[in-house]
Write an enzyme that holds these catalytic residues in place. Structure first.
Site, PDB file in Angstrom:
ATOM      1  N   CYS A 105       0.761  -1.167  -0.005  1.00  0.00           N
ATOM      2  CA  CYS A 105       0.015   0.014   0.030  1.00  0.00           C
ATOM      3  C   CYS A 105       0.816   1.120   0.022  1.00  0.00           C
ATOM      4  O   CYS A 105       1.448   1.727   1.021  1.00  0.00           O
ATOM      5  CB  CYS A 105      -0.927   0.105   1.170  1.00  0.00           C
ATOM      6  SG  CYS A 105      -1.916   1.585   1.234  1.00  0.00           S
ATOM      7  N   CYS A 108      -0.498   4.135   2.373  1.00  0.00           N
ATOM      8  CA  CYS A 108      -0.532   3.989   3.667  1.00  0.00           C
ATOM      9  C   CYS A 108      -0.059   2.765   4.160  1.00  0.00           C
ATOM     10  O   CYS A 108       1.079   2.262   4.126  1.00  0.00           O
ATOM     11  CB  CYS A 108      -1.702   4.677   4.594  1.00  0.00           C
ATOM     12  SG  CYS A 108      -3.413   3.713   3.798  1.00  0.00           S
ATOM     13  N   SER A 109      -1.090   1.705   4.653  1.00  0.00           N
ATOM     14  CA  SER A 109      -0.409   0.216   5.068  1.00  0.00           C
ATOM     15  C   SER A 109      -1.738  -0.491   5.154  1.00  0.00           C
ATOM     16  O   SER A 109      -1.928  -1.366   6.041  1.00  0.00           O
ATOM     17  CB  SER A 109       0.030   0.721   6.758  1.00  0.00           C
ATOM     18  OG  SER A 109      -0.868   1.071   7.314  1.00  0.00           O
ATOM     19  N   CYS A 110      -2.564  -0.441   4.018  1.00  0.00           N
ATOM     20  CA  CYS A 110      -3.460  -1.349   4.163  1.00  0.00           C
ATOM     21  C   CYS A 110      -3.438  -2.839   4.061  1.00  0.00           C
ATOM     22  O   CYS A 110      -2.559  -3.340   3.127  1.00  0.00           O
ATOM     23  CB  CYS A 110      -4.556  -0.997   2.979  1.00  0.00           C
ATOM     24  SG  CYS A 110      -5.027   0.638   2.766  1.00  0.00           S
TER      25      CYS A 110
HETATM   26 FE    FE Z   1      -3.195   1.666   3.093  1.00  0.00          FE
END
Ligand code: FE
Length: 202
Positions: A105, A108-110
């Site tokens: 991602c 962000c950090s999905c």
């Molecule tokens: Fe994310």
């Protein structure tokens, strides 16, 4: 001293202080309640990469399930009881002998929480997010995964609408293993695509 300068020179609050302040602000604004936070913490205990590993093991052993998983991973995972927030749009990516899949991602950090769990720190790092897109083969090698140049690498970007999980190749020599034993070969890293499924221990 202007307010801007004051803001820049003021000592920073600790992470703990910022967490408390953010939580209080959200509660004061009526956006969340203490009960929401308790429920979230409770649910988060059920979001584990072991769930995704079980999904992979079933896909390896049950051709009908594999077909359903590739067709609609959200409902196939829900069949096994893995559903919930950030798991509404799961897409399963199947590795083949000549194509390896890896997830990132960049925004962000999905991750797909119900089957991968919350994201690990390295997945959230700006270095991983920026570099795996530009030089995936090198990043994977640095992370301990050396792929032959014959194997194409496909990088998939998660988003608000799509959360991926990788179905790694089933290791050689695992014909006689049970579904549970197969699941034990699949790490969170393999579900993200920065590792392969582990070979069986003899
Ligand atoms: Fe994310």
């Amino acid at each position: 001293m202007s307010e801007e300068t004051d803001r820049n020179t003021r000592p920073k609050a600790s992470i703990e202080q910022r967490v408390v302040a953010t939580k209080e602000a959200l509660i004061d604004a009526g956006r969340i309640t203490e009960a929401d936070l308790d429920q979230f913490a409770h649910m988060a205990q059920d979001w584990r990469p072991e769930n995704g590993a079980k999904v992979v093991a079933r896909a390896w052993t049950d051709p009908d399930f594999r077909a359903r998983l590739l067709e609609d991973a959200t409902s196939a995972c829900a069949e096994m009881g893995y559903a919930g927030p950030q798991g509404e749009y799961i897409v399963a990516l199947e590795d083949t002998p000549d194509r390896h899949n890896v997830i990132v991602c960049t925004q962000c950090s999905c991750t797909a929480w119900p089957v991968l769990g919350l994201p690990p720190d390295w997945y959230k790092s700006p270095a991983y997010r920026a570099r795996v897109v530009r030089e995936p083969r090198r990043v994977l090698r640095e992370m301990g995964l050396q792929l032959s140049n014959e194997v194409a690498i496909r990088v998939w970007e998660t988003s608000a609408e799509t959360r991926y999980m990788v179905i790694p190749l089933r290791p050689e020599g695992t014909q006689s293993l049970t579904e549970d034993a197969l699941a034990n070969l699949v790490s969170r890293e393999a579900l993200i695509g920065v590792a392969l499924a582990n070979p069986p221990t003899r």
